[in-house]
Enzyme design. Structure first.
Site, short mmCIF file in Angstrom:
data_model
loop_
_atom_site.label_atom_id
_atom_site.label_comp_id
_atom_site.label_asym_id
_atom_site.label_seq_id
_atom_site.Cartn_x
_atom_site.Cartn_y
_atom_site.Cartn_z
N GLY A 206 25.28 26.11 79.95
CA GLY A 206 26.40 26.90 80.42
C GLY A 206 26.01 28.32 80.79
N ASP A 231 27.79 16.19 84.78
CA ASP A 231 27.89 16.83 83.47
C ASP A 231 27.02 18.10 83.47
OD1 ASP A 231 29.50 14.78 82.38
OD2 ASP A 231 27.72 13.53 82.07
N LEU A 232 27.61 19.23 83.19
CA LEU A 232 26.95 20.52 83.30
C LEU A 232 25.66 20.56 82.48
CD1 LEU A 232 26.94 23.49 84.26
CD2 LEU A 232 28.33 24.02 82.24
N ASP A 233 24.54 20.82 83.16
CA ASP A 233 23.23 21.02 82.51
C ASP A 233 22.80 19.84 81.65
OD1 ASP A 233 23.10 23.54 83.68
OD2 ASP A 233 24.10 24.50 81.99
N GLU A 234 23.24 18.63 82.02
CA GLU A 234 22.91 17.43 81.24
C GLU A 234 22.01 16.47 82.00
OE1 GLU A 234 23.68 16.61 78.14
OE2 GLU A 234 24.85 18.41 77.70
#
Length: 289
Positions: A206, A231-234
């Protein structure tokens, strides 16, 4: 600037359930068609029982390379039960750059493309801010500003996709593009998207990761290049690196030290992708370096 020593070379990335004879079968297939293997590397995931391989070979002069690549992919899937992707090594891949206002990663990769360091060509810059228009022009890159707000995000992403696809890109790189790409964007762009994140994921995902790191008093900071997912930064991690820090380093020091990591890690991930060295498996990657 392409390496013409690789003209007519094919690179195959394949993976599937491990079983005896895969290497021999692949080698015999190429040999029986008059090809010459220039490089081979393989890996076995013992826990999952999955075999991974990267092959580079030169087809016989009498064979049409593109057709041979298609035939090999069919052979790998139907006779070996492997997932397979085959690429021509002398194809110049076209890369689209997405950027916001932060410019250090943009300048770094733009210079690398201009100097011929990458096996590919940067062809377009798409931004949600006008700030880097002049910089893009200095590199001879077409620049398009598409403002993005909560209200117009879907429409803006459709325009971004149009611009990138019109430029014929086969890879999109997010050079500190400070927006989360939607699932619709990633499903419709039609090519991989690589993001650079300014932390050692999965720690400090994030926003403002360096400030998060400072607040936690960490002794290492890092940078991570990964494939973008909804999915954020996944997304699957491609490359990472770290630097040691101490209690004497404030947030500004961490940002400055981190930017050097970001540039190097981002460039490495782009290089590996353009050289067909990355296999994505579930949410991980196998990188043949």
């Amino acid at each position: 600037m392409l390496d013409h020593s690789l003209d007519r070379h094919l690179t195959a990335l394949l993976f599937g359930p491990d079983k005896p004879g895969i290497v021999a079968s692949v080698s015999n297939w190429i040999f029986n068609r008059g090809g010459n293997i220039r490089h081979a590397d393989q890996h076995r995931d013992d826990a999952a029982g999955v075999f991974f391989q990267r092959l580079v070979w030169k087809p016989a002069e009498t064979n049409e390379a593109e057709s041979e690549g298609q035939d090999f992919a069919v052979f790998a899937r139907e006779e070996l039960g492997m997932s397979c992707n085959v690429s021509m090594d002398n194809e110049e891949q076209r890369v689209g750059i997405m950027v916001s206002k932060i410019d250090h990663c943009f300048h770094d990769i733009a210079l690398r493309f201009r100097s011929g360091e990458f096996r590919g060509k940067a062809v377009v810059v798409v931004s949600n801010h006008p700030d880097l228009a002049e910089a893009a022009a200095s590199y001879g890159l077409p620049f398009h500003c598409v403002p993005v707000t909560k209200a117009n995000k879907a429409e803006a992403e459709r325009e971004q996709i149009r611009l990138l696809q019109e430029a014929g890109v086969s890879l999109v790189v997010m050079a500190r593009y400070m927006q989360v790409l939607s699932e619709d964007f990633l499903s419709n762009i039609g090519c991989p998207v690589i993001n650079i994140h300014h932390s050692f994921l999965p720690a400090f995902a994030g926003g403002r990761p360096y400030h998060q790191a400072y607040d936690r008093g960490v002794k290492l900071i890092g940078a991570t290049a990964h494939f973008a997912t909804a999915d954020l930064d996944e997304g699957p991690i491609i490359a990472q690196d770290v630097a040691r820090v101490t209690h004497r380093h404030g947030p500004e020091n961490l940002v400055r030290r981190g930017r050097d990591l970001e540039k190097a890690v981002f460039a490495q991930a782009i290089r590996w992708q353009l050289e067909h060295r990355i296999l994505v498996y579930h949410n991980k990657t196998v990188v043949f370096d």
